[in-house]
Motif scaffolding. Structure first.
Motif, PDB file in Angstrom:
ATOM      1  N   UNK A 291     -21.873  10.141 -38.874  1.00 42.39           N
ATOM      2  CA  UNK A 291     -21.908  11.559 -39.245  1.00 42.39           C
ATOM      3  C   UNK A 291     -22.832  11.806 -40.441  1.00 42.39           C
ATOM      4  N   UNK A 292     -23.244  13.059 -40.582  1.00 45.84           N
ATOM      5  CA  UNK A 292     -24.072  13.474 -41.710  1.00 45.84           C
ATOM      6  C   UNK A 292     -23.188  13.961 -42.852  1.00 45.84           C
ATOM      7  N   UNK A 293     -23.704  13.818 -44.068  1.00 46.89           N
ATOM      8  CA  UNK A 293     -23.031  14.325 -45.258  1.00 46.89           C
ATOM      9  C   UNK A 293     -23.963  15.324 -45.942  1.00 46.89           C
ATOM     10  N   UNK A 294     -23.470  16.006 -46.965  1.00 46.51           N
ATOM     11  CA  UNK A 294     -24.338  16.878 -47.752  1.00 46.51           C
ATOM     12  C   UNK A 294     -25.564  16.112 -48.236  1.00 46.51           C
ATOM     13  N   UNK A 295     -25.317  14.877 -48.702  1.00 48.64           N
ATOM     14  CA  UNK A 295     -26.395  14.085 -49.275  1.00 48.64           C
ATOM     15  C   UNK A 295     -27.408  13.636 -48.223  1.00 48.64           C
ATOM     16  N   UNK A 296     -26.930  13.223 -47.040  1.00 48.81           N
ATOM     17  CA  UNK A 296     -27.879  12.761 -46.021  1.00 48.81           C
ATOM     18  C   UNK A 296     -28.674  13.923 -45.440  1.00 48.81           C
ATOM     19  N   UNK A 297     -28.051  15.085 -45.285  1.00 45.64           N
ATOM     20  CA  UNK A 297     -28.801  16.284 -44.884  1.00 45.64           C
ATOM     21  C   UNK A 297     -29.978  16.504 -45.836  1.00 45.64           C
ATOM     22  N   UNK A 298     -29.674  16.545 -47.135  1.00 47.60           N
ATOM     23  CA  UNK A 298     -30.687  16.870 -48.134  1.00 47.60           C
ATOM     24  C   UNK A 298     -31.765  15.794 -48.200  1.00 47.60           C
ATOM     25  N   UNK A 299     -31.359  14.511 -48.100  1.00 45.91           N
ATOM     26  CA  UNK A 299     -32.354  13.459 -48.185  1.00 45.91           C
ATOM     27  C   UNK A 299     -33.257  13.446 -46.958  1.00 45.91           C
ATOM     28  N   UNK A 300     -32.690  13.681 -45.795  1.00 40.78           N
ATOM     29  CA  UNK A 300     -33.512  13.775 -44.587  1.00 40.78           C
ATOM     30  C   UNK A 300     -34.502  14.931 -44.696  1.00 40.78           C
ATOM     31  N   UNK A 301     -34.031  16.074 -45.166  1.00 40.70           N
ATOM     32  CA  UNK A 301     -34.929  17.224 -45.358  1.00 40.70           C
ATOM     33  C   UNK A 301     -36.084  16.860 -46.279  1.00 40.70           C
ATOM     34  N   UNK A 302     -35.776  16.249 -47.414  1.00 33.58           N
ATOM     35  CA  UNK A 302     -36.810  15.919 -48.396  1.00 33.58           C
ATOM     36  C   UNK A 302     -37.773  14.865 -47.853  1.00 33.58           C
ATOM     37  N   UNK A 303     -37.251  13.906 -47.094  1.00 34.97           N
ATOM     38  CA  UNK A 303     -38.104  12.863 -46.542  1.00 34.97           C
ATOM     39  C   UNK A 303     -39.079  13.441 -45.521  1.00 34.97           C
ATOM     40  N   UNK A 304     -38.589  14.294 -44.623  1.00 33.74           N
ATOM     41  CA  UNK A 304     -39.491  14.886 -43.632  1.00 33.74           C
ATOM     42  C   UNK A 304     -40.538  15.776 -44.296  1.00 33.74           C
ATOM     43  N   UNK A 305     -40.181  16.405 -45.388  1.00 31.33           N
ATOM     44  CA  UNK A 305     -41.194  17.164 -46.128  1.00 31.33           C
ATOM     45  C   UNK A 305     -42.270  16.238 -46.693  1.00 31.33           C
ATOM     46  N   UNK A 306     -41.864  15.092 -47.221  1.00 28.69           N
ATOM     47  CA  UNK A 306     -42.832  14.136 -47.759  1.00 28.69           C
ATOM     48  C   UNK A 306     -43.748  13.571 -46.676  1.00 28.69           C
ATOM     49  N   UNK A 307     -43.249  13.491 -45.444  1.00 29.71           N
ATOM     50  CA  UNK A 307     -44.047  12.932 -44.362  1.00 29.71           C
ATOM     51  C   UNK A 307     -45.315  13.731 -44.102  1.00 29.71           C
ATOM     52  N   UNK A 308     -45.329  14.992 -44.492  1.00 28.61           N
ATOM     53  CA  UNK A 308     -46.542  15.799 -44.325  1.00 28.61           C
ATOM     54  C   UNK A 308     -47.705  15.230 -45.120  1.00 28.61           C
ATOM     55  N   UNK A 309     -47.412  14.425 -46.151  1.00 31.10           N
ATOM     56  CA  UNK A 309     -48.455  13.874 -47.019  1.00 31.10           C
ATOM     57  C   UNK A 309     -48.562  12.357 -46.907  1.00 31.10           C
ATOM     58  N   UNK A 310     -47.787  11.754 -46.015  1.00 32.07           N
ATOM     59  CA  UNK A 310     -47.768  10.297 -45.900  1.00 32.07           C
ATOM     60  C   UNK A 310     -48.992   9.793 -45.145  1.00 32.07           C
ATOM     61  N   UNK A 311     -49.615   8.764 -45.670  1.00 32.64           N
ATOM     62  CA  UNK A 311     -50.795   8.183 -45.032  1.00 32.64           C
ATOM     63  C   UNK A 311     -50.470   6.933 -44.220  1.00 32.64           C
ATOM     64  N   UNK A 312     -49.260   6.419 -44.355  1.00 34.58           N
ATOM     65  CA  UNK A 312     -48.917   5.165 -43.684  1.00 34.58           C
ATOM     66  C   UNK A 312     -47.898   5.336 -42.570  1.00 34.58           C
ATOM     67  N   UNK A 313     -47.517   6.570 -42.256  1.00 37.93           N
ATOM     68  CA  UNK A 313     -46.555   6.824 -41.178  1.00 37.93           C
ATOM     69  C   UNK A 313     -47.218   7.713 -40.131  1.00 37.93           C
ATOM     70  N   UNK A 314     -47.275   7.213 -38.900  1.00 36.92           N
ATOM     71  CA  UNK A 314     -47.921   7.951 -37.821  1.00 36.92           C
ATOM     72  C   UNK A 314     -46.927   8.486 -36.797  1.00 36.92           C
ATOM     73  N   UNK A 315     -45.775   7.851 -36.668  1.00 41.15           N
ATOM     74  CA  UNK A 315     -44.739   8.241 -35.717  1.00 41.15           C
ATOM     75  C   UNK A 315     -43.394   7.906 -36.344  1.00 41.15           C
TER      76      UNK A 315
END
Length: 283
Positions: free
Chosen positions: A46-70
């Protein structure tokens, strides 16, 4: 601004995420493929408040990631995700006033926005229970691989809520059709893996023991492709929902012209002329 200053500014916005240390889920990067593991198997992940927020922040960072393609997302054990944790999320929500409740629902919606706006294709590997917010995570992904024992359920009505959660009333009908989406969102019932595949929710069904390998193989194939162009494809698939046909055709003309300026486009031509396979580098 000088060219060197501009390059420095742009370089400052780029990031690498291979060394990112996730606190609330598993995270790894190998050859351009990132794997997110929802890893609370004793509770069906299950998801928690913390995992929701961390997933959101991580996917936002992926917009600028140079080493992640998929990105591949899956659950530890025999289940994908059972949704929001009943004790850690639902119980506290009962006592919150409206402004705080709206902060929470906007935060969960922001996770879906971040998934849809990051340029990397997201593949959900879905086994076992895929319910509530877990069903939303799978829905918000670009492709989904399932198993015969997958159980897809948008459970919101079962807890006295509307089915219109985190974009479900917008995205789900586009995947499986209006009538089928309405049935799942009104009733909260589970759809089997075979139903999900027949309806187009899953791209294909795999044996449970081969699911993650199949998802990783698909991800590796995409990572070896023209990743800048893949990002454009994802952008247009999302953006064209609200366009007329004429607007979509013009937008695609502009998008394709941009892709024709990339080195990958030139590499593909030179490889074709040499009767060899192109090696794409994403630029």
């Amino acid at each position: 601004m000088t060219r060197s200053a501009a390059e420095a500014l742009l370089a400052g916005n780029r990031t690498t995420l291979a060394a990112y240390e996730a606190k609330h889920f598993g995270w790894s990067v190998d050859a351009g493929v990132a794997t997110i593991t929802l890893n609370r198997p004793e509770r069906k992940n299950p998801l928690t408040f913390e995992s929701y927020a961390e997933l959101r922040d991580l996917f936002r960072q992926l917009a600028y990631a140079t080493d992640v393609k998929v990105v591949v997302m899956h659950g530890a054990g025999d289940n994908f995700c059972s949704g929001g944790d009943v004790h850690d999320i639902i119980a506290p929500l009962i006592d919150l006033p409206m402004p705080e409740l709206l902060l929470f629902t906007r935060m969960t919606g922001d996770l879906v926005k971040a998934m849809r706006h990051c340029p990397q294709p997201i593949i959900a590997a879905v086994d076992g229970v895929c319910a509530g917010a877990g069903a939303i995570l799978a829905m918000a992904s670009d492709m989904r691989l399932g198993t015969a024992r997958s159980k897809l359920a948008f459970l919101f009505t079962r807890v006295g809520l509307a089915g219109c959660d985190m974009g479900a009333c917008s995205i789900l009908p586009r995947i499986i059709g209006q009538g089928r989406a309405a049935e799942l969102l009104y009733t909260g019932r589970s759809a089997s893996g075979e139903e999900g595949y027949a309806w187009g929710f899953y791209n294909r069904l795999c044996a449970p023991e081969a699911l993650l390998d199949e998802a990783s193989k698909l991800a590796a194939d995409l990572a070896a492709g023209p990743t800048f162009a893949h990002g454009v494809t994802k952008k247009m698939l999302h953006q064209e929902w609200s366009m007329s046909i004429d607007e979509a055709i013009e937008s695609e003309a502009q998008a394709q012209a941009i892709c024709m300026t990339t080195r990958d486009f030139e590499r593909a031509y030179r490889a074709f002329a040499a009767k060899s396979r192109p090696v794409f580098e994403g630029d």
